[in-house]
Design an enzyme around this catalytic site. Sequence first.
Site, short mmCIF file in Angstrom:
data_model
loop_
_atom_site.label_atom_id
_atom_site.label_comp_id
_atom_site.label_asym_id
_atom_site.label_seq_id
_atom_site.Cartn_x
_atom_site.Cartn_y
_atom_site.Cartn_z
N THR A 292 0.82 -1.22 0.00
CA THR A 292 0.00 0.00 0.00
C THR A 292 0.85 1.26 0.00
O THR A 292 0.52 2.25 -0.65
CB THR A 292 -0.91 0.00 1.25
OG1 THR A 292 -1.82 -1.07 1.12
CG2 THR A 292 -1.68 1.30 1.40
N SER B 133 1.52 -7.52 -0.71
CA SER B 133 2.28 -8.53 0.04
C SER B 133 1.53 -9.83 0.22
O SER B 133 2.12 -10.85 0.58
CB SER B 133 2.75 -7.97 1.38
OG SER B 133 1.68 -7.86 2.28
N THR C 12 1.77 -4.28 4.27
CA THR C 12 1.65 -4.60 5.70
C THR C 12 1.04 -5.98 5.96
O THR C 12 1.25 -6.56 7.02
CB THR C 12 0.80 -3.54 6.44
OG1 THR C 12 -0.52 -3.56 5.91
CG2 THR C 12 1.40 -2.16 6.33
N ASP C 13 0.28 -6.50 4.97
CA ASP C 13 -0.48 -7.73 5.26
C ASP C 13 0.41 -8.90 5.66
O ASP C 13 0.05 -9.67 6.56
CB ASP C 13 -1.34 -8.12 4.04
CG ASP C 13 -2.49 -7.14 3.84
OD1 ASP C 13 -2.78 -6.35 4.75
OD2 ASP C 13 -3.10 -7.17 2.75
N1 ASP Z 1 -2.63 -5.32 0.79
C1 ASP Z 1 -1.54 -4.46 1.15
C2 ASP Z 1 -0.27 -5.28 1.15
O1 ASP Z 1 -0.03 -6.00 2.06
C3 ASP Z 1 -1.80 -3.84 2.49
C4 ASP Z 1 -0.77 -2.87 2.96
O2 ASP Z 1 0.32 -2.74 2.46
O3 ASP Z 1 -1.08 -2.17 3.96
O4 ASP Z 1 0.48 -5.21 0.22
#
Ligand code: ASP
Length: 310
Positions: free
Chosen positions: A12, A54, A85-86
């Site tokens: 993200t 991710s 973050t995932d």
């Molecule tokens: N879906 C995103 C990822 O993990 C979420 C994020 O980065 O906050 O790439």
Amino acid sequence: MKKILMIGTGGTIASVPGPDGLVPALDGQTMCKMVSGLANLCAIECKEILNLDSSNLSPRHWQQMAVTIAENYEAYDGFVITHGTDTMAYSAAALSIIIQNSAKPIVLTGAQLPIGTAASDAPNNILLAFKAAASDVPGVMLAFDKLVIAGSCAKKMCSQNFAGFFSINRQPLGIYDEGEIVWSEDALKKSPAGKFVIHTNLEEKVAVIKLMPGLTSDVLDYYVAQGYKGLIIESFGAGGVPNAENNWLFALEKTIQAGVKVVCATQCVYDGVHLDTYPIGSLAKKLGAESAGNDTIEYSYAKLMWDLAN
Ligand code: ASP
């Protein structure tokens, strides 16, 4: 001035709106220009190795991150990995196992909102990550919101809140306060025990089975038949397997005798596994199941993959 390599992997933090939602697009240089205070902190070079949400990362991408660090280890004083973050806690755990004895900081960070969004948390998180990467605290860490967390102990706890990651069963390494990281004594005492090395071998036939009340043990037969070499049973409370009407012990014994390593973990976030407390745990232990102890599920998963391959 310290020289830091920023390694982009997507997420993200680097995303822009696409027809079906956010997609990673921005490179490191573009992101760094959007963070005030970075220019005076350290010299930065950027390298994009992946551009993925991710959730699309696999163990081979952890290996790719580790190899990138190893190839650039001598040329830089520290590393920042921007990441979705995932699954960032999984990558942080895996890198903290694969990369051994780093005398330099290796800091993962991401954001809940894209860096181009008004009031995004990305600039703060990138600045925090660079501050950690320009410190003398060695090893793999995750920097997010106000916390710097050991890579082995991080967990994503919130899907939206800026304070999205917690340090599990261990105090954070550092807390960001008025523009400075206040490091714990633990962090300041950290020092590598040997020479920097990476061991990238991982056994990928590892799975986590989440117990639900009433789930029957025939799921174990499936994994044995599919050639799995390691299973983590994420059960309840202090850990173990059901032993009454729905009895898992026979299937557990068969699974272990088939050569599958079984680790008992818990769905509780804090306080770890204690197999000796109840028959559900002690009987599983007698059959050869191991305890995940205080480890997060993310760390247990990467550790079992690594243990089975090394
Ligand atoms: N879906 C995103 C990822 O993990 C979420 C994020 O980065 O906050 O790439």
